[in-house]
Scaffold this active site. Sequence first.
Site, PDB file in Angstrom:
ATOM      1  N   LEU A   1      40.122  40.476  36.049  1.00 31.49           N
ATOM      2  CA  LEU A   1      41.540  40.155  36.152  1.00 31.49           C
ATOM      3  C   LEU A   1      42.242  41.000  35.100  1.00 31.49           C
ATOM      4  O   LEU A   1      41.795  41.064  33.955  1.00 31.49           O
ATOM      5  CB  LEU A   1      41.785  38.657  35.900  1.00 31.49           C
ATOM      6  CG  LEU A   1      41.306  37.697  36.992  1.00 31.49           C
ATOM      7  CD1 LEU A   1      41.461  36.253  36.519  1.00 31.49           C
ATOM      8  CD2 LEU A   1      42.063  37.921  38.292  1.00 31.49           C
ATOM      9  N   ASP A   2      43.335  41.657  35.485  1.00 35.63           N
ATOM     10  CA  ASP A   2      43.990  42.549  34.536  1.00 35.63           C
ATOM     11  C   ASP A   2      44.721  41.764  33.447  1.00 35.63           C
ATOM     12  O   ASP A   2      44.742  40.530  33.443  1.00 35.63           O
ATOM     13  CB  ASP A   2      44.911  43.543  35.258  1.00 35.63           C
ATOM     14  CG  ASP A   2      46.015  42.847  36.036  1.00 35.63           C
ATOM     15  OD1 ASP A   2      46.478  41.781  35.602  1.00 35.63           O
ATOM     16  OD2 ASP A   2      46.420  43.370  37.100  1.00 35.63           O
ATOM     17  N   LEU A   3      45.328  42.491  32.534  1.00 37.42           N
ATOM     18  CA  LEU A   3      45.915  41.905  31.329  1.00 37.42           C
ATOM     19  C   LEU A   3      46.879  40.764  31.629  1.00 37.42           C
ATOM     20  O   LEU A   3      46.834  39.705  30.998  1.00 37.42           O
ATOM     21  CB  LEU A   3      46.630  43.002  30.533  1.00 37.42           C
ATOM     22  CG  LEU A   3      47.342  42.560  29.245  1.00 37.42           C
ATOM     23  CD1 LEU A   3      46.336  42.108  28.209  1.00 37.42           C
ATOM     24  CD2 LEU A   3      48.210  43.696  28.700  1.00 37.42           C
TER      25      LEU A   3
ATOM     26  N   SER B   1      47.219  39.088  34.515  1.00 42.36           N
ATOM     27  CA  SER B   1      46.767  38.142  35.537  1.00 42.36           C
ATOM     28  C   SER B   1      46.030  36.978  34.877  1.00 42.36           C
ATOM     29  O   SER B   1      45.494  37.106  33.781  1.00 42.36           O
ATOM     30  CB  SER B   1      45.857  38.835  36.550  1.00 42.36           C
ATOM     31  OG  SER B   1      46.550  39.852  37.236  1.00 42.36           O
TER      32      SER B   1
ATOM     33  N   ARG C   1      43.705  46.195  40.820  1.00 45.47           N
ATOM     34  CA  ARG C   1      45.114  45.811  40.941  1.00 45.47           C
ATOM     35  C   ARG C   1      45.567  45.779  42.400  1.00 45.47           C
ATOM     36  O   ARG C   1      46.703  46.121  42.741  1.00 45.47           O
ATOM     37  CB  ARG C   1      45.995  46.765  40.133  1.00 45.47           C
ATOM     38  CG  ARG C   1      45.698  46.744  38.637  1.00 45.47           C
ATOM     39  CD  ARG C   1      46.529  47.761  37.877  1.00 45.47           C
ATOM     40  NE  ARG C   1      47.953  47.455  37.961  1.00 45.47           N
ATOM     41  CZ  ARG C   1      48.588  46.600  37.177  1.00 45.47           C
ATOM     42  NH1 ARG C   1      47.935  45.924  36.251  1.00 45.47           N
ATOM     43  NH2 ARG C   1      49.890  46.391  37.311  1.00 45.47           N
TER      44      ARG C   1
END
Length: 312
Positions: free
Chosen positions: A114-116, A118, A199
Amino acid sequence: MAKPPAPKSADTGERIAKVLAHAGVASRREAERMIEDGRVSLNGKVLTTPAVKVGPGDDVRVDGKPIAEKPPTRLWRHHKPDGLVTTHADPQGRETVFQALPKDMGRVISIGRLDLTSEGLLLLTNDGELARVLELPSTGWTRRYRVRAYGDITEEAIQKLKNGITVEGVKYGPIEVVVDRRTGSNTWLNVGLKEGKNREVRKVLSAVGLTVNRLLRTAYGPFQLGALEKGKTEEIRRSVLREQLGKLYPLDADGYPLKDGGKAADNTGRAVSRPAKPRPAKPHSTKPRGSNPGKRPDNKARKPDAHHRRKP
């Protein structure tokens, strides 16, 4: 681990990257990078290629330290807050998911990322091979998200995403989008996909005119975020794990992976024979007594007479 008495055939054993993944050192892809960087040795020799197989008794080391024996496979649910990166070491010095985990978990890796910005469900495991299996689109597990995005989406755009879409030369598979509600200039969506590319949700929604401003993963296959509090981690019980993985990644009763049609894997990941199960006793015959030739016919059970009764 002691060195083997003699070199082994190239046709035996397991690939070194797979062994490292099973031991929880890293995912298979990360293990291959570690080998390319000269961090892995086999029986005292630094490896330069992952095209090497490991057998029982081989001395495998990472950064000069022997790898631990393969532990049982474990899986955790973690509620990732936004503002953390899903990596073990960040070049920019940002706080990572793994720094906030309980220390008694040992080394674990994430299944997907999960990105920063999220948040939501992040699955963690000590088995890199399991992580690889569950990340593959061919596994067929759906990742589900609650998404808040600026803008509105048309039925035409929803159908376009359902059929798959190409964005900046990258082809994305079918994506399920259901409008939940609209609040002012924002739209709440429920999104389901099976690939989980980098993403992906943000990129495909941007391609149809939406700007994501909140993204929460609620499920990864059969595993749900549920009421797990933000920042908390909870281990999935072994019985539940075995049931949900099934034939996709079979485990024995102790949590070790089963390979080659029902064989348990040893500490190098090789399949070893499991003890044979005892055969069940044959059921008693329902055939009436006296039905076999040569036997005295006697269809009634003989009652002990007074002469044979034991005296008190």
